[in-house]
Write a protein that holds these residues in place. Structure first.
Motif, PDB file in Angstrom:
ATOM      1  N   ALA A 143       1.659   5.639   9.428  1.00 51.01           N
ATOM      2  CA  ALA A 143       3.457   6.179   8.728  1.00 51.01           C
ATOM      3  C   ALA A 143       2.127   5.951   7.286  1.00 51.01           C
ATOM      4  O   ALA A 143       0.956   4.861   6.904  1.00 51.01           O
ATOM      5  N   GLY A 144       2.740   7.023   6.110  1.00 47.62           N
ATOM      6  CA  GLY A 144       2.049   6.887   5.192  1.00 47.62           C
ATOM      7  C   GLY A 144       2.577   6.208   4.236  1.00 47.62           C
ATOM      8  O   GLY A 144       3.503   6.800   2.796  1.00 47.62           O
ATOM      9  N   THR A 145       4.156   6.519   4.546  1.00 50.57           N
ATOM     10  CA  THR A 145       5.604   6.610   3.679  1.00 50.57           C
ATOM     11  C   THR A 145       6.122   4.740   4.237  1.00 50.57           C
ATOM     12  O   THR A 145       6.282   5.242   5.527  1.00 50.57           O
ATOM     13  N   ILE A 146       7.038   4.602   3.311  1.00 53.81           N
ATOM     14  CA  ILE A 146       8.289   3.406   4.124  1.00 53.81           C
ATOM     15  C   ILE A 146       9.274   4.332   4.739  1.00 53.81           C
ATOM     16  O   ILE A 146       9.697   3.292   6.392  1.00 53.81           O
ATOM     17  N   GLY A 147       9.473   5.229   5.425  1.00 51.21           N
ATOM     18  CA  GLY A 147      10.224   6.040   5.809  1.00 51.21           C
ATOM     19  C   GLY A 147       9.253   6.342   7.429  1.00 51.21           C
ATOM     20  O   GLY A 147      10.645   5.676   8.289  1.00 51.21           O
ATOM     21  N   TRP A 148       8.294   6.912   6.873  1.00 51.34           N
ATOM     22  CA  TRP A 148       7.456   6.117   8.941  1.00 51.34           C
ATOM     23  C   TRP A 148       7.641   4.969   9.621  1.00 51.34           C
ATOM     24  O   TRP A 148       7.835   5.105  10.227  1.00 51.34           O
ATOM     25  N   GLU A 198       0.886  -1.496   0.080  1.00 55.54           N
ATOM     26  CA  GLU A 198      -0.133  -0.163  -0.119  1.00 55.54           C
ATOM     27  C   GLU A 198       0.701   1.708  -0.332  1.00 55.54           C
ATOM     28  O   GLU A 198       0.351   2.543  -0.536  1.00 55.54           O
ATOM     29  N   VAL A 199       1.835   1.727   0.652  1.00 53.07           N
ATOM     30  CA  VAL A 199       3.169   3.046   1.061  1.00 53.07           C
ATOM     31  C   VAL A 199       4.217   2.434  -0.163  1.00 53.07           C
ATOM     32  O   VAL A 199       4.665   3.678  -0.377  1.00 53.07           O
ATOM     33  N   GLN A 200       3.826   1.253  -0.848  1.00 42.43           N
ATOM     34  CA  GLN A 200       4.677   1.710  -1.995  1.00 42.43           C
ATOM     35  C   GLN A 200       4.852   0.783  -2.798  1.00 42.43           C
ATOM     36  O   GLN A 200       5.247   1.768  -4.229  1.00 42.43           O
ATOM     37  N   TRP A 237      11.311  -5.592   1.059  1.00 39.70           N
ATOM     38  CA  TRP A 237      10.958  -4.480   2.075  1.00 39.70           C
ATOM     39  C   TRP A 237      10.999  -4.922   3.563  1.00 39.70           C
ATOM     40  O   TRP A 237      11.744  -3.998   4.429  1.00 39.70           O
TER      41      TRP A 237
END
Length: 403
Positions: free
Chosen positions: A95-100, A34-36, A46
């Motif tokens: 979290a909305g991104t892989i960074g978060w 979903e986020v990627q 990931w």
């Protein structure tokens, strides 16, 4: 009854910790996609990176927190870990991104001393010759949480990919509040020792604990054992989707089935097995069984066969309390936190290696254009590593170490 409350609380703590883990396992592949915006094979890579980041933080900080618990007591370390765990799940839910997601895993890894400190707490309140059986109760409590977690997580994931994280955050927060109210300190002041950075860093702790009779080779064996065993949480959700097309609900139910079987093993078999066979023989036969089961999972052809294999795979979990009990009896009362921190670091180091290796093998054997499509390939790697653990154990016995 009052003197049993610490035991009951620690069992509840471990069960809720496992429940939180089990809640999010079925949904991770879908959340990463979903986020990627990637396919299942790339999502597995990931997933391995996220698990490795968590493990690196755990490797560095587990002995520090273990040594802090030997200096300041188990209670504050347990409470801080629980509070931070709740925050970690909130970050993952938002979290909305892989960074978060990476930020959440960093925080979780830094403060993930709950299980290791719970083991140290249990050692504090248990006679040395009864610790293996008590660690079996901890494993059974973990299994109870693992029964409920994946089942609920699989159902919640069908509603929303973020729902399991909110539920996990709520459970961790409730556990923190309960601990704040009822948890007494288990380590008296006269048994505490000064905090030393030389012993609190991972290498220093490994050197100190590794010098105790019979523990050096056990730490090496533990590393390979954990790398191999991590194949299940590392690729199970990806493997069952790729091989059998299972949904998140079915993945959750399969993990629930494993948890039920593990509870039965830990609650019903650990004590009689220790009495009848002793820790060494229990470890030996459990490792042999693990090798056989990993081979079976690597070639399993249909989904119904997985359900048949799950109870036998759960039987191998009897090795964990035997290994923990064996090592705990060889450390002093003022070293139990340090020992559990070092063991957590060894586990963490192996979990740095395991998800990266297992998910990479899965990627190369399931990606588009793969020479051979073989979702079970990670289990072959795990089988070889478990064979190394078994070999190290036998070498250690032949070397004349105390057993």
């Amino acid at each position: 009854m009052t003197d049993r409350l610490p035991l009951y609380f620690i069992l509840i703590t471990v069960a809720l910790d496992a429940m939180g883990i089990g809640l999010i396992m079925p949904v991770m592949p879908d959340l990463i996609r979903e986020v990627q915006g990637v396919d299942l094979s790339d999502a597995a890579v990931w997933g391995g990176i996220l698990a490795a980041v968590f493990a690196v933080m755990q490797f560095v900080f587990s002995p520090i927190l273990g040594s802090l618990s030997d200096r300041f007591g188990r209670r504050p370390v347990l409470l801080i870990s629980m509070g931070a765990l709740a925050l970690d799940y909130v970050i993952m839910a938002l979290a909305g991104t892989i960074g978060w997601l990476l930020v959440g895993r960093v925080l979780g890894g830094i403060t993930s001393a709950t299980h290791a400190t719970a083991n140290a707490y249990m050692a504090d309140i248990t006679k040395p010759d009864e610790r293996a059986a008590r660690f079996g109760l901890l494993s059974a409590a973990f299994g109870v949480g693992f029964v409920l977690g994946p089942m609920l997580g699989g159902l919640l994931a069908g509603l929303d990919t973020r729902a399991p994280f909110w539920v996990a955050a709520g459970l961790a927060a409730a556990n923190f509040a309960l601990g704040l109210a009822v948890l007494p300190e288990s380590l008296p002041r006269w048994k505490r020792r000064a905090f030393q950075w030389a012993r609190a860093n991972p290498l220093g702790g490994l050197m100190q604990i590794g010098q105790l009779p019979g523990l050096g080779w056990m730490l090496l064996m533990l590393f390979f054992y954990t790398v191999s065993g991590y194949v299940y949480p590392a690729i199970w959700a990806y493997f069952t989707q790729a091989a059998f097309g299972w949904s998140t609900t079915v993945v959750g139910l399969s993990l629930t089935a494993y948890g039920v079987c593990m509870v039965a093993v830990q609650a019903g078999l650990v004590r009689p097995a220790m009495v009848r066979l002793g820790e060494v023989r229990v470890i030996l036969w459990a490792l042999v069984l693990e090798v056989v089961m990993l081979g079976a999972f690597s070639v399993v052809g249909t989904g119904w066969m997985v359900w048949v294999l799950i109870p036998f795979a759960a039987l191998g979990s009897i090795a964990t309390p035997a290994i923990t009990g064996y090592m705990s009896r060889r450390a002093g009362d003022d070293q139990q936190g340090e020992l559990q921190g070092v063991m957590a670091s060894v586990n963490a180091l192996s979990i740095v290696v395991a998800p990266l290796a297992m998910t990479q093998v899965f990627f190369w054997f399931t990606r588009e254009g793969a020479v051979v499509y073989f979702p079970g390939a990670p289990f072959v790697l795990a089988l070889l590593l478990m064979g190394v653990a078994l070999g190290l154990f036998r070498v250690g016995l032949r070397s004349g170490q105390e057993v």
